[in-house]
Design an enzyme around this catalytic site. Structure first.
Site, PDB file in Angstrom:
ATOM      1  N   LEU A 150      51.739  28.111  46.077  1.00  0.00           N
ATOM      2  CA  LEU A 150      52.904  28.454  46.791  1.00  0.00           C
ATOM      3  C   LEU A 150      53.210  30.648  47.703  1.00  0.00           C
ATOM      4  O   LEU A 150      53.793  30.927  47.213  1.00  0.00           O
ATOM      5  CB  LEU A 150      52.698  29.479  45.070  1.00  0.00           C
ATOM      6  CG  LEU A 150      53.265  28.841  43.934  1.00  0.00           C
ATOM      7  CD1 LEU A 150      53.565  28.894  42.938  1.00  0.00           C
ATOM      8  CD2 LEU A 150      54.178  27.485  44.590  1.00  0.00           C
ATOM      9  N   THR A 204      42.079  30.820  49.448  1.00  0.00           N
ATOM     10  CA  THR A 204      42.194  30.221  48.062  1.00  0.00           C
ATOM     11  C   THR A 204      41.137  29.085  48.290  1.00  0.00           C
ATOM     12  O   THR A 204      39.852  28.805  48.785  1.00  0.00           O
ATOM     13  CB  THR A 204      43.327  29.712  48.012  1.00  0.00           C
ATOM     14  OG1 THR A 204      43.465  29.425  46.405  1.00  0.00           O
ATOM     15  CG2 THR A 204      43.743  28.659  48.565  1.00  0.00           C
ATOM     16  N   LYS A 208      36.203  30.587  48.918  1.00  0.00           N
ATOM     17  CA  LYS A 208      36.658  32.354  48.778  1.00  0.00           C
ATOM     18  C   LYS A 208      34.670  32.956  48.063  1.00  0.00           C
ATOM     19  O   LYS A 208      35.179  34.649  49.251  1.00  0.00           O
ATOM     20  CB  LYS A 208      36.816  32.394  47.407  1.00  0.00           C
ATOM     21  CG  LYS A 208      38.878  32.328  47.127  1.00  0.00           C
ATOM     22  CD  LYS A 208      38.840  32.617  45.310  1.00  0.00           C
ATOM     23  CE  LYS A 208      40.286  32.871  45.513  1.00  0.00           C
ATOM     24  NZ  LYS A 208      40.509  32.897  44.320  1.00  0.00           N
ATOM     25  N   ASP A 229      42.438  39.581  43.131  1.00  0.00           N
ATOM     26  CA  ASP A 229      42.527  38.070  41.422  1.00  0.00           C
ATOM     27  C   ASP A 229      42.239  39.329  39.995  1.00  0.00           C
ATOM     28  O   ASP A 229      43.554  39.208  39.559  1.00  0.00           O
ATOM     29  CB  ASP A 229      41.096  37.678  41.387  1.00  0.00           C
ATOM     30  CG  ASP A 229      41.993  36.656  42.267  1.00  0.00           C
ATOM     31  OD1 ASP A 229      42.679  36.545  42.359  1.00  0.00           O
ATOM     32  OD2 ASP A 229      41.179  35.578  41.865  1.00  0.00           O
ATOM     33  N   ALA A 243      32.394  31.250  34.646  1.00  0.00           N
ATOM     34  CA  ALA A 243      31.731  32.235  35.019  1.00  0.00           C
ATOM     35  C   ALA A 243      31.925  32.397  36.978  1.00  0.00           C
ATOM     36  O   ALA A 243      30.738  32.735  37.435  1.00  0.00           O
ATOM     37  CB  ALA A 243      30.352  32.489  34.891  1.00  0.00           C
ATOM     38  N   GLY A 263      34.266  31.565  40.625  1.00  0.00           N
ATOM     39  CA  GLY A 263      35.394  33.074  41.364  1.00  0.00           C
ATOM     40  C   GLY A 263      36.675  34.033  40.275  1.00  0.00           C
ATOM     41  O   GLY A 263      36.053  35.393  40.705  1.00  0.00           O
ATOM     42  N   ALA A 264      37.341  33.226  39.953  1.00  0.00           N
ATOM     43  CA  ALA A 264      37.899  34.163  39.266  1.00  0.00           C
ATOM     44  C   ALA A 264      37.626  34.515  38.694  1.00  0.00           C
ATOM     45  O   ALA A 264      38.172  36.073  37.910  1.00  0.00           O
ATOM     46  CB  ALA A 264      38.980  32.800  38.673  1.00  0.00           C
ATOM     47  N   GLY A 317      48.672  31.870  34.436  1.00  0.00           N
ATOM     48  CA  GLY A 317      48.330  32.548  35.927  1.00  0.00           C
ATOM     49  C   GLY A 317      49.615  32.750  36.403  1.00  0.00           C
ATOM     50  O   GLY A 317      48.858  33.198  37.444  1.00  0.00           O
TER      51      GLY A 317
END
Ligand code: NDP
Length: 280
Positions: free
Chosen positions: A16, A62, A66, A102, A128, A130-131, A240
């Site tokens: 997006l 993305t 990352k 983020d 746990a 990357g995000a 999210g």
């Protein structure tokens, strides 16, 4: 305006980000060239070199690039260093500068859009990767009282806790012990389980009265966690999408020095909810 911007991912067709950045540019009255570029992980260093030579000024990164993007950076921000992941690259004369927006994106969505006061909250972070690593420092900065990290692979939870270096507020627990951890005021799903069609089996006793639940996923991949949260009587159960828009706004401001209004883009994406397939 010279130079261009892009989102790099693999796959990237459903991202997006092009739509969001074009809308931001319209909002602040500038023109931008923003592309979506599919890059296989092993091609990332060569592609970044070619894009720099072509005059790219910045890139959103993305899945699954990352961590590889961080390796390609000459310098990184503190929040990208702790996250071990970069989602925003800026071309500089010394090479790439990497940042991770983020965490600030999530906190801004929760505190400004949803008016959630994070101070003093007891928070459970599921995942746990990357995000999770991106949002954890920002949650601590926002004043949460306690952060418990639970990950399927406990070694990754321990590594995140070590990186956060705040033993008075942060700890890890085993997934199998979820039923005996007590109640939480904020439960965050930062796993990608639903992307693989897997459903998390979460005990309702995790939910404190009037708790808030946040899934970093959005669209179809947020359905099962949010259904759990509503059944557990969550006061607030959100996906999210707002975080996605806010982390993009942070990147936009880094590049263009202007903060766009995010509500219009958020509402437009929300209105077209059925077509959300973002990978960002
Ligand atoms: P990673 O691949 O880095 O990490 C995935 C995480 O999910 C790991 O902790 C992994 O555990 C866990 N996991 C995967 N499958 C399961 C399962 N079946 N049960 C329990 N845990 C599982 O992905 P990211 O951290 O980058 O992304 C996580 C999610 O957050 C993605 O779905 C992504 O779309 C979303 N996201 C949303 C953003 C937004 O702006 N809204 C921004 C960034 C991400 P283990 O370590 O044991 O493998």
């Amino acid at each position: 305006m010279s130079g261009f911007f892009a989102v790099l991912g693999h796959p990237v067709a459903h991202s997006l980000s092009p739509r969001i950045h074009q809308a931001f540019a319209k909002d602040v009255g500038i023109g931008i060239d923003y592309r979506a570029i599919d890059v296989a992980p092993e091609q990332l260093p060569a592609t970044l070199g070619a894009l720099a030579a072509d005059g790219i000024r910045g890139a959103n990164i993305t899945l699954p690039l990352k961590e590889a993007a961080k390796v390609a950076c000459a310098t990184v921000s503190d929040r990208a260093r702790i996250a071990h992941a970069v989602n925003t690259l800026t071309a500089t004369e010394h090479g790439w500068h990497g940042d991770n927006t983020d965490g600030v994106g999530l906190v801004r969505d929760l505190t400004e859009r949803h008016r959630l006061d994070l101070r003093g909250r007891r928070c459970l972070l599921l995942g746990a990767g990357g995000a999770a690593r991106g949002v954890a420092p920002a949650l601590l900065d926002a004043g949460i009282d306690r952060l418990i990290v639970v990950n399927r692979d406990p070694k990754r939870a321990d590594a995140l806790v070590d990186a956060l270096a705040d033993p008075a507020r942060v700890g890890s627990r085993y997934w199998k012990d979820l039923g005996s951890l007590g109640e939480f005021d904020l439960v965050i799903n930062a796993t990608s389980a639903a992307r693989d069609g897997q459903k998390l089996d979460l005990p309702f006793r995790l939910a404190a009265p009037r708790f808030a639940a946040v899934d970093l996923n959005y669209g179809d991949t947020a359905i099962s966690f949010l259904a759990w949260a509503r059944t557990a009587n969550a006061d607030l159960a959100i996906d999210g999408l707002g975080m996605l828009v806010e982390q993009a706004a942070e990147a936009f401001e880094i590049w263009h020095g202007k903060r766009p209004d995010t509500d219009g883009v958020y509402q437009a994406l929300r209105a077209g909810d059925r077509s959300l397939h973002g990978d960002d």
